[in-house]
Design an enzyme around this catalytic site. Structure first.
Site: not given
Length: 274
Positions: A133, A147, A151
């Protein structure tokens, strides 16, 4: 000898892991969109390197490649979800294609890998899933919203899976590296800027991020080595923060959230049914 399956193995942490694992005598099923970039490692691998093309965003290919890797080695002990896609964009700036690529690569791709690997891991009564991650899986910065969405999403998925598969002897570790000079920023996709977002603090932040001057304080080789050490540990933690900046960023984020939660104690309890 431990056997590993790694996505995104041709660069960044994936390449570091592959090189270190082969040097210590392990077997590696290394996948990448361009597996030919791994050919320079084959001569010294003594048959311990298996490679395959794999774009984890292509759902139809994931199960086939995972099955082939398990069939080739017979057993895989550690499955590493490392492939990733970076997108820098304000929420309004990203195209639908960029958003879908981010979700397909960083969220659906790892989910598909885990789902394809779990039947094999259950049959062999053990193994470990390592999800790469980011510190950005628990904190958020402007311009990286898509993004962060992926994650944060994959961390929640992995935490849930960890509880589901623990009875089968399968462990899950979420690795949270900080900013590290792996080439990820240089390869990041950048949305076409809108004029309104070019001004002010966000515009300055964008220019700093894309200047090439932001490298990060961490060492990619050391992070890969720490991941290997953790995977060797039967009692590996659910989350593995790796980076001076990671610890500081997460500590600040957790502390702020806790203060905000405590401030809402009375409001939260005010809706009790009567």
């Amino acid at each position: 000898m431990t056997t590993w399956f790694i996505t995104g193995a041709s660069s960044g942490f994936g390449r570091e892991l592959t090189e270190q694992l082969l040097r210590r005598g392990d077997r590696v099923a290394a996948t990448a969109r361009r597996p030919e970039l791994l050919e320079d490692l084959r001569a010294d691998a003594d048959g311990r390197l298996w490679t395959s093309a794999l774009d984890v965003a292509v759902t139809a290919d994931v199960g086939t490649v995972v099955d082939r890797a398990f069939a080739h080695f017979g057993r895989i002990d550690v499955v590493v979800n490392n492939a990733g896609y970076g997108l820098f964009a304000a929420a309004e700036e990203a195209t639908a294609e960029q958003i879908h690529r981010s979700i397909a690569t960083n969220l659906m791709g790892p989910i598909d890998v885990v789902r394809a690997a779990l039947p094999h891991l259950r049959r062999q009564s053990g193994g470990r899933i390592v999800q790469v991650s980011s510190a950005g899986g628990q904190v958020a910065f402007p311009g990286l919203g898509y993004y962060h969405a992926t994650k944060w999403g994959i961390e929640g998925f992995c935490e849930s899976v960890a509880a589901e598969v623990e009875p089968f002897g399968i462990g899950v570790t979420i690795v949270e590296p900080g900013m590290t000079p792996t080439g990820f920023l240089r390869a990041m996709d950048v949305a076409e800027p809108m004029e309104d977002y070019e001004r002010g603090a966000f515009g300055a932040h964008r220019r700093a991020m894309l200047s090439g001057d932001v490298q990060g304080p961490n060492d990619a080789g050391a992070i890969a080595a720490a991941m290997i050490t953790s995977a060797d540990d039967p009692q590996a933690p659910l989350r593995l923060p790796l980076g001076v900046d990671t610890f500081d960023d997460l500590h600040a984020a957790y502390s702020t959230r806790l203060r905000q939660l405590e401030a809402m104690r009375d409001v939260a309890r005010s809706v009790r049914a009567r």
